[in-house]
Design a protein around this motif. Sequence first.
Motif, short mmCIF file in Angstrom:
data_model
loop_
_atom_site.label_atom_id
_atom_site.label_comp_id
_atom_site.label_asym_id
_atom_site.label_seq_id
_atom_site.Cartn_x
_atom_site.Cartn_y
_atom_site.Cartn_z
N ASN A 197 -15.55 -3.23 11.91
CA ASN A 197 -14.89 -2.17 11.85
C ASN A 197 -13.35 -2.83 12.09
OD1 ASN A 197 -16.54 -0.13 11.67
ND2 ASN A 197 -16.52 0.59 13.63
N ARG A 198 -13.26 -3.73 13.01
CA ARG A 198 -11.80 -4.42 13.34
C ARG A 198 -11.63 -5.33 12.02
NH1 ARG A 198 -9.89 -5.17 18.72
NH2 ARG A 198 -11.47 -4.19 20.41
N LEU A 199 -12.37 -5.92 11.29
CA LEU A 199 -12.26 -6.70 10.20
C LEU A 199 -11.66 -5.72 9.00
CD1 LEU A 199 -14.90 -9.42 10.55
CD2 LEU A 199 -12.43 -9.71 10.99
N ARG A 200 -12.52 -4.64 9.07
CA ARG A 200 -11.84 -3.94 7.74
C ARG A 200 -10.51 -3.30 8.08
NH1 ARG A 200 -17.63 -1.98 8.07
NH2 ARG A 200 -18.36 -2.73 6.41
N ARG A 201 -10.27 -3.26 9.39
CA ARG A 201 -8.78 -2.73 9.76
C ARG A 201 -7.84 -4.02 9.33
NH1 ARG A 201 -9.39 -1.35 15.13
NH2 ARG A 201 -10.72 0.39 14.42
N ALA A 202 -8.06 -4.96 9.81
CA ALA A 202 -7.54 -6.09 9.58
C ALA A 202 -7.08 -6.34 8.12
CB ALA A 202 -8.02 -7.29 10.31
N GLN A 203 -8.37 -6.18 7.45
CA GLN A 203 -8.18 -6.40 5.98
C GLN A 203 -7.12 -5.46 5.35
OE1 GLN A 203 -11.77 -5.39 3.74
NE2 GLN A 203 -11.50 -6.85 2.25
N GLY A 204 -7.11 -4.13 5.73
CA GLY A 204 -6.28 -3.31 5.22
C GLY A 204 -4.53 -3.67 5.74
N GLN A 205 -4.54 -4.30 6.90
CA GLN A 205 -3.34 -4.64 7.39
C GLN A 205 -2.68 -5.86 6.61
OE1 GLN A 205 -4.27 -5.30 11.47
NE2 GLN A 205 -2.85 -3.62 12.13
N LEU A 206 -3.83 -6.44 6.07
CA LEU A 206 -3.37 -7.81 5.43
C LEU A 206 -3.11 -7.42 3.77
CD1 LEU A 206 -3.02 -10.83 5.24
CD2 LEU A 206 -5.23 -10.93 4.57
N ALA A 207 -3.74 -6.40 3.23
CA ALA A 207 -3.23 -6.08 2.07
C ALA A 207 -1.70 -5.37 2.00
CB ALA A 207 -4.37 -4.92 1.58
N GLY A 208 -1.54 -4.62 3.41
CA GLY A 208 -0.25 -4.14 3.56
C GLY A 208 0.76 -5.03 3.44
N VAL A 209 0.65 -6.28 4.20
CA VAL A 209 1.60 -7.53 4.18
C VAL A 209 1.83 -8.04 2.90
CG1 VAL A 209 1.62 -9.89 5.15
CG2 VAL A 209 0.95 -7.88 6.55
N VAL A 210 0.70 -8.18 2.14
CA VAL A 210 0.79 -8.90 0.78
C VAL A 210 1.75 -7.65 0.08
CG1 VAL A 210 -0.25 -9.22 -1.34
CG2 VAL A 210 -1.23 -9.74 0.66
N ARG A 211 1.52 -6.60 0.07
CA ARG A 211 2.37 -5.36 -0.77
C ARG A 211 3.73 -5.87 -0.16
NH1 ARG A 211 -1.07 -2.07 -0.01
NH2 ARG A 211 -0.56 -1.08 1.80
N MET A 212 4.02 -5.57 0.99
CA MET A 212 5.48 -5.68 1.66
C MET A 212 6.10 -6.99 1.04
SD MET A 212 4.79 -4.73 5.60
CE MET A 212 6.42 -4.67 6.10
N LEU A 213 5.18 -7.93 1.12
CA LEU A 213 5.96 -9.33 0.10
C LEU A 213 6.46 -8.86 -1.16
CD1 LEU A 213 3.86 -12.03 2.01
CD2 LEU A 213 6.31 -11.71 2.34
N GLU A 214 5.41 -8.38 -1.90
CA GLU A 214 5.64 -8.10 -3.32
C GLU A 214 6.80 -7.05 -3.31
OE1 GLU A 214 1.09 -8.76 -4.84
OE2 GLU A 214 1.75 -6.75 -4.42
#
Length: 84
Positions: free
Chosen positions: A13-30
């Motif tokens: 569950n924690r890793l899935r949440r972190a995966q979503g957060q990381l996708a958000g970081v990538v999107r923010m950079l883009e």
Amino acid sequence: MQLSAEATQPVLNRLRRAQGQLAGVVRMLEEERDCEDVVTQLAAVSKALDRAGFALVASGLKECLTGGEETDTDKLERVFLSLA
């Protein structure tokens, strides 16, 4: 050592949440968002991954100590230190 599904589910569950957060970081950079906001979110991802790793190690230690298996302390130390 194999961990039970009960022990790994909170980590997943924690890793899935972190995966979503990381996708958000990538999107923010883009989207060329503000650097401070990106760094703040990246720090949150890092902390989430650290917590997942520590939870996994803690579950492993608990199962080793209560499951009757002989504990390989050198191996446990290497795994724990790999998170440092």
